[in-house]
Design a protein around this motif. Structure first.
Motif, PDB file in Angstrom:
ATOM      1  N   ARG A 174       0.827  -1.209   0.000  1.00  0.00           N
ATOM      2  CA  ARG A 174       0.000   0.000   0.000  1.00  0.00           C
ATOM      3  C   ARG A 174       0.863   1.262   0.000  1.00  0.00           C
ATOM      4  O   ARG A 174       0.514   2.259  -0.631  1.00  0.00           O
ATOM      5  CB  ARG A 174      -0.912  -0.015   1.218  1.00  0.00           C
ATOM      6  N   PHE A 175       1.994   1.197   0.645  1.00  0.00           N
ATOM      7  CA  PHE A 175       2.884   2.362   0.698  1.00  0.00           C
ATOM      8  C   PHE A 175       3.539   2.648  -0.653  1.00  0.00           C
ATOM      9  O   PHE A 175       4.027   3.766  -0.870  1.00  0.00           O
ATOM     10  CB  PHE A 175       3.980   2.150   1.748  1.00  0.00           C
ATOM     11  N   LEU A 176       3.568   1.654  -1.544  1.00  0.00           N
ATOM     12  CA  LEU A 176       4.138   1.863  -2.873  1.00  0.00           C
ATOM     13  C   LEU A 176       3.207   2.651  -3.790  1.00  0.00           C
ATOM     14  O   LEU A 176       3.647   3.151  -4.839  1.00  0.00           O
ATOM     15  CB  LEU A 176       4.472   0.522  -3.529  1.00  0.00           C
ATOM     16  N   GLN A 177       1.958   2.761  -3.434  1.00  0.00           N
ATOM     17  CA  GLN A 177       0.986   3.445  -4.278  1.00  0.00           C
ATOM     18  C   GLN A 177       1.067   4.954  -4.079  1.00  0.00           C
ATOM     19  O   GLN A 177       1.967   5.465  -3.412  1.00  0.00           O
ATOM     20  CB  GLN A 177      -0.418   2.912  -3.951  1.00  0.00           C
ATOM     21  N   GLN A 178       0.102   5.649  -4.652  1.00  0.00           N
ATOM     22  CA  GLN A 178       0.075   7.098  -4.547  1.00  0.00           C
ATOM     23  C   GLN A 178      -0.090   7.523  -3.086  1.00  0.00           C
ATOM     24  O   GLN A 178      -0.808   6.872  -2.322  1.00  0.00           O
ATOM     25  CB  GLN A 178      -1.080   7.675  -5.380  1.00  0.00           C
ATOM     26  N   PRO A 179       0.581   8.595  -2.676  1.00  0.00           N
ATOM     27  CA  PRO A 179       0.470   9.019  -1.272  1.00  0.00           C
ATOM     28  C   PRO A 179      -0.939   9.487  -0.925  1.00  0.00           C
ATOM     29  O   PRO A 179      -1.641  10.073  -1.756  1.00  0.00           O
ATOM     30  CB  PRO A 179       1.485  10.170  -1.182  1.00  0.00           C
ATOM     31  N   ASP A 180      -1.325   9.200   0.309  1.00  0.00           N
ATOM     32  CA  ASP A 180      -2.631   9.615   0.809  1.00  0.00           C
ATOM     33  C   ASP A 180      -2.416  10.778   1.785  1.00  0.00           C
ATOM     34  O   ASP A 180      -2.169  10.570   2.977  1.00  0.00           O
ATOM     35  CB  ASP A 180      -3.321   8.442   1.509  1.00  0.00           C
ATOM     36  N   VAL A 181      -2.494  11.996   1.263  1.00  0.00           N
ATOM     37  CA  VAL A 181      -2.182  13.173   2.085  1.00  0.00           C
ATOM     38  C   VAL A 181      -3.270  13.460   3.112  1.00  0.00           C
ATOM     39  O   VAL A 181      -3.066  14.272   4.022  1.00  0.00           O
ATOM     40  CB  VAL A 181      -1.966  14.412   1.188  1.00  0.00           C
TER      41      VAL A 181
END
Length: 338
Positions: A174-181
């Motif tokens: 999940r951390f490899l995906q787009q950041p969740d700001v």
């Protein structure tokens, strides 16, 4: 005859020479000469060689001065450009260090006030509690000589996180995906790459949560990897863990504070002795804090900056610690301006 003589006399009288000019006539002649001289003075005088030479010399000096002024102007512009680049860069570095120290000092003073309020008048002896892994090793030694069926099973270091492997690998993917700001606090709001996840997988499944890993090349990158680790440990242990950061200098601790705040969406209230993250300059204070956490049944997660040249021996007893080792081309102490 008489008539001829009379004509001769008359002819002689007519041929008498003219009288010389009088004085008045002589006086009138100089006036004509003066008129001629005045007319000559009104005419332009011929060129003077001395004046021409002086003018040429002045013109030459003027040209030389103009050239020197142009050179000095260019030099001034070059110096101003150099000052803007070099001095501005130094000023920016100094400002970052001062800002980091200011933030750290504010948090340290707040921590000091809280520590004074909870100060114990009677000094309690410090008791070092064995970690769960040490307890497992002692149980294994105590079971020698007994029946193998009665001995308690031991877990290898690399198998410490095997029961939670699915959760950990899912979080890393999940951390490899787009950041969740907009993620909740204590959740990773930035993204990491495959090398970061490989480092964490090795730390979880090969080192069992205890060991050193090579630095990712810079302190901000190490802080980002640490933020991902904190997010995973938070999912595993909830509020029963506390992160302890050892960096050794206020400037570095200020950088850790800012990096973790940004990556995990934390506030100033999340840093302190009774909060989720505590910053330390000395390993002795960190060990004491970790011992108290274990006494209360909590789990300390120890993170060590690359500036620390070695890991203190008392740190090795705790179940979770990660030390970043500086690479051959990386300066451990990169805070010097020169």
């Amino acid at each position: 005859m008489e008539n001829q003589e009379l004509e001769a006399i008359n002819n002689g009288t007519d041929q008498t020479p003219e009288a010389p000019p009088t004085a008045d006539a002589a006086v009138d002649q100089p006036d004509e000469a003066s008129d001629v001289g005045a007319a000559d003075e009104n005419q332009p005088a011929p060129d003077n060689p001395v004046v021409e030479l002086a003018l040429k010399d002045l013109q030459s000096r003027r040209d030389e001065l103009s050239t020197e002024i142009t050179l000095l102007t260019n030099r001034k512009q070059q110096l101003e450009a150099e000052l803007k680049t070099s001095f501005a860069g130094q000023s920016d570095a100094i400002a970052r260090r001062v800002k980091g120290f200011q933030e750290y000092l504010g948090g340290a003073l707040q921590d000091l006030v809280q520590s004074v309020e909870s100060l114990e008048l009677v000094v309690q002896p410090m008791v070092v509690q064995p970690s769960p892994l040490d307890q497992q090793a002692s149980d294994q030694q105590g079971g020698e000589g007994q029946n193998a069926s009665d001995a308690a099973p031991t877990i290898a270091v690399s198998d410490t996180f095997r029961p939670d492997e699915a959760l950990i690998r899912s979080a890393l993917q999940r951390f490899l995906q787009q950041p969740d700001v907009y993620a909740d606090p204590w959740s990773l709001r930035r993204s990491i790459d495959a090398r970061d996840t490989a480092l964490l997988e090795d730390w979880f499944f090969n080192q069992g949560g205890r060991g050193a890993q090579p630095s990712r090349g810079s302190r901000p990158r190490n802080i980002l990897v640490s933020a991902a680790l904190i997010a995973i440990i938070g999912e595993l242990y909830g509020a029963q863990f506390q992160c302890l950061v050892l960096a050794g200098a206020p400037e570095r601790l200020g950088e850790w504070r800012r990096g973790l705040q940004d990556a995990l969406g934390l506030g100033r209230e999340d840093f302190g002795p009774s909060s989720g993250i505590v910053l330390f300059e000395r390993s002795e204070a960190l060990v004491e804090r970790a011992d108290r956490l274990e006494e209360r049944g909590e789990v300390p997660l120890i993170l060590i900056d690359t500036a620390e040249r070695e890991v203190a021996i008392p740190v090795l007893q705790f179940p979770l610690w990660l030390a970043f080792a500086a690479g051959p081309n990386e300066r451990p102490d990169d805070d010097d301006l020169l």
